[in-house]
Design a protein around this motif. Structure first.
Motif, short mmCIF file in Angstrom:
data_model
loop_
_atom_site.label_atom_id
_atom_site.label_comp_id
_atom_site.label_asym_id
_atom_site.label_seq_id
_atom_site.Cartn_x
_atom_site.Cartn_y
_atom_site.Cartn_z
N ALA A 1 0.83 -1.20 0.00
CA ALA A 1 0.00 0.00 0.00
C ALA A 1 0.87 1.26 0.00
O ALA A 1 1.94 1.30 0.63
N SER A 2 0.40 2.28 -0.68
CA SER A 2 1.09 3.57 -0.68
C SER A 2 0.59 4.46 0.46
O SER A 2 1.30 5.37 0.90
N GLU A 3 -0.62 4.19 0.91
CA GLU A 3 -1.22 4.99 1.98
C GLU A 3 -2.11 4.09 2.82
O GLU A 3 -2.79 3.21 2.31
N VAL A 4 -2.10 4.31 4.14
CA VAL A 4 -2.98 3.59 5.05
C VAL A 4 -3.65 4.61 5.97
O VAL A 4 -2.98 5.31 6.72
N ALA A 5 -4.97 4.71 5.86
CA ALA A 5 -5.74 5.62 6.70
C ALA A 5 -6.37 4.83 7.84
O ALA A 5 -7.09 3.86 7.60
N ILE A 6 -6.11 5.25 9.07
CA ILE A 6 -6.67 4.59 10.25
C ILE A 6 -7.81 5.46 10.78
O ILE A 6 -7.64 6.67 10.97
N PHE A 7 -8.97 4.85 11.00
CA PHE A 7 -10.12 5.66 11.40
C PHE A 7 -10.83 5.15 12.66
O PHE A 7 -11.81 5.75 13.10
N ASP A 8 -10.34 4.07 13.27
CA ASP A 8 -11.01 3.60 14.49
C ASP A 8 -10.11 2.61 15.21
O ASP A 8 -9.37 1.85 14.58
N ALA A 9 -10.17 2.64 16.54
CA ALA A 9 -9.52 1.63 17.38
C ALA A 9 -10.53 1.20 18.44
O ALA A 9 -11.15 2.05 19.09
N THR A 10 -10.70 -0.11 18.59
CA THR A 10 -11.67 -0.64 19.54
C THR A 10 -11.03 -1.75 20.35
O THR A 10 -10.47 -2.69 19.78
N ARG A 11 -11.14 -1.64 21.68
CA ARG A 11 -10.71 -2.73 22.57
C ARG A 11 -11.95 -3.52 22.97
O ARG A 11 -13.03 -2.96 23.16
N ARG A 12 -11.77 -4.84 23.15
CA ARG A 12 -12.88 -5.70 23.56
C ARG A 12 -12.40 -6.70 24.60
O ARG A 12 -11.25 -7.12 24.59
N SER A 13 -13.32 -7.08 25.47
CA SER A 13 -13.04 -8.14 26.44
C SER A 13 -14.34 -8.87 26.75
O SER A 13 -15.42 -8.26 26.78
N GLY B 1 -14.72 -10.36 29.59
CA GLY B 1 -14.74 -10.46 31.05
C GLY B 1 -15.34 -9.22 31.68
O GLY B 1 -15.19 -8.10 31.18
N GLY B 2 -16.07 -9.39 32.76
CA GLY B 2 -16.62 -8.26 33.51
C GLY B 2 -17.49 -7.37 32.67
O GLY B 2 -18.41 -7.82 31.99
N ASP B 3 -17.17 -6.06 32.69
CA ASP B 3 -17.96 -5.07 31.95
C ASP B 3 -17.40 -4.79 30.56
O ASP B 3 -17.80 -3.83 29.91
N GLY B 4 -16.45 -5.60 30.11
CA GLY B 4 -15.84 -5.38 28.82
C GLY B 4 -14.56 -4.58 28.95
O GLY B 4 -14.04 -4.36 30.04
N ALA B 5 -14.04 -4.13 27.81
CA ALA B 5 -12.78 -3.39 27.77
C ALA B 5 -13.05 -1.90 27.61
O ALA B 5 -14.02 -1.50 26.95
N ARG B 6 -12.19 -1.08 28.19
CA ARG B 6 -12.36 0.36 28.19
C ARG B 6 -12.04 0.96 26.82
O ARG B 6 -11.03 0.65 26.21
N ASN B 7 -12.93 1.86 26.35
CA ASN B 7 -12.72 2.66 25.16
C ASN B 7 -13.17 4.09 25.45
O ASN B 7 -13.84 4.35 26.45
N ARG C 1 -10.57 -12.92 27.48
CA ARG C 1 -9.93 -12.46 26.25
C ARG C 1 -9.96 -10.93 26.22
O ARG C 1 -11.02 -10.31 26.39
N GLU C 2 -8.80 -10.32 26.00
CA GLU C 2 -8.69 -8.88 25.81
C GLU C 2 -8.00 -8.65 24.46
O GLU C 2 -6.98 -9.25 24.18
N SER C 3 -8.59 -7.77 23.65
CA SER C 3 -8.04 -7.57 22.30
C SER C 3 -8.23 -6.12 21.88
O SER C 3 -9.02 -5.37 22.45
N ILE C 4 -7.47 -5.75 20.85
CA ILE C 4 -7.62 -4.42 20.23
C ILE C 4 -7.67 -4.60 18.73
O ILE C 4 -6.91 -5.39 18.16
#
Length: 287
Positions: free
Chosen positions: A112-124, A126-132, A276-279
């Protein structure tokens, strides 16, 4: 989706000790267009204007393929890609150092010549989920694709702007939506991701669903069940590994365009298994 990309026999990757049979959640097709009311829209838990059904399916160990899965054939790929970012819960560090890593990785992986990032989401799961920034998120447990044939290009317009988007296409450039999914801690022993081989998905089983937000309406696919679908996962993923997941491709030449995926429960997991904790980082790559 079926096309000119060569398919490989499911049985080739369904004979390892890590293969599992597990329940997954499919949409039940209906006469009217399904609607998903997002967490941001409801102010609480998301609400679903459609029915689902649980089916037990074989989820094969993708490691048996020895790294040969690709974004253009199956719609996903497993890669080893260590990160230098120590705290993936640090928003500032994610938006600077980690975004830079993701851009570099996708430029190398896709050319790729360009990569545009437009969102980051954490998930879990466990418990109440992951903080965002916009609240906590749990694991996504309904099979879905983040974008559709309509919303994929529309979201790209939102990211690049209408004029730039049109100019890129007019210049013969290809635009691909790719999610980069990484465990925050590992190994993942609960609620891993299952991914469907895009070549095994028939277009009529991708059910376009409106996704309502406070200020806009998006569109995703949910997936209806078909016994011919082929499913894979990567057992015991570590923090040094990532999954690349295709959500849309501007090319319509038979290659994979959409990769349905979902979190699912392993038969071996219990309430005591570490959560499980992920991003996941959402991107558009210009090729």
């Amino acid at each position: 989706m079926t096309g000119s990309v060569q398919e490989r026999p499911y049985s080739q990757y369904s004979a390892t000790a890590a293969d599992v049979v597990a329940p997954m959640t499919f949409i039940v097709p209906q006469a009217t267009k399904p609607v998903l009311y997002s967490q941001a829209y409801t102010g609480g838990e998301p609400e679903f204007g459609f029915e689902t059904v649980e089916r037990h399916v074989l989820v094969a160990d993708m490691r048996a393929a020895d790294g040969s899965f690709t974004l253009d054939r199956e719609g996903f790929a497993l890669r080893t890609a260590p990160t230098a970012v120590e705290d993936l819960y640090d928003d500032a560090e994610v938006e600077s150092a980690y975004y830079a890593e993701v851009r570099s990785l996708l430029k190398t992986e896709l050319g790729a010549s360009e990569v545009a990032i437009f969102d980051a989401t954490r998930r879990s799961d466990g418990g109440d989920g992951a903080r965002n920034k916009d609240g906590n998120r749990g694991a996504a447990t309904r099979i879905h694709v983040d974008y559709t044939a309509a919303s994929g290009p529309q979201r790209a317009r939102d990211v690049f702007g209408d004029e730039t988007f049109e100019n890129l296409l007019a210049a013969g450039r290809r635009i691909v939506q790719v999610n980069v999914w990484r465990p925050i801690v590992g190994p993942v022993q609960r609620s891993p991701l299952a991914l469907a081989d895009a070549a095994s998905i028939r277009s009529e089983h991708l059910v376009a669903t409106d996704q309502l937000f406070p200020n806009r309406t998006g569109e995703i696919y949910h997936l209806a069940y078909d016994e011919a679908q082929r499913w894979y996962y990567a057992p015991d993923m570590t923090r040094d590994e990532i999954l690349l997941i295709k959500g849309w491709d501007s090319l319509e030449d038979g290659r994979a365009r959409f990769a349905p995926h979902t979190a699912f429960q392993l038969p071996s997991q219990t309430d005591e298994t570490p959560a499980r904790e992920s991003i996941e980082i959402r991107t558009y790559a210009v090729i």
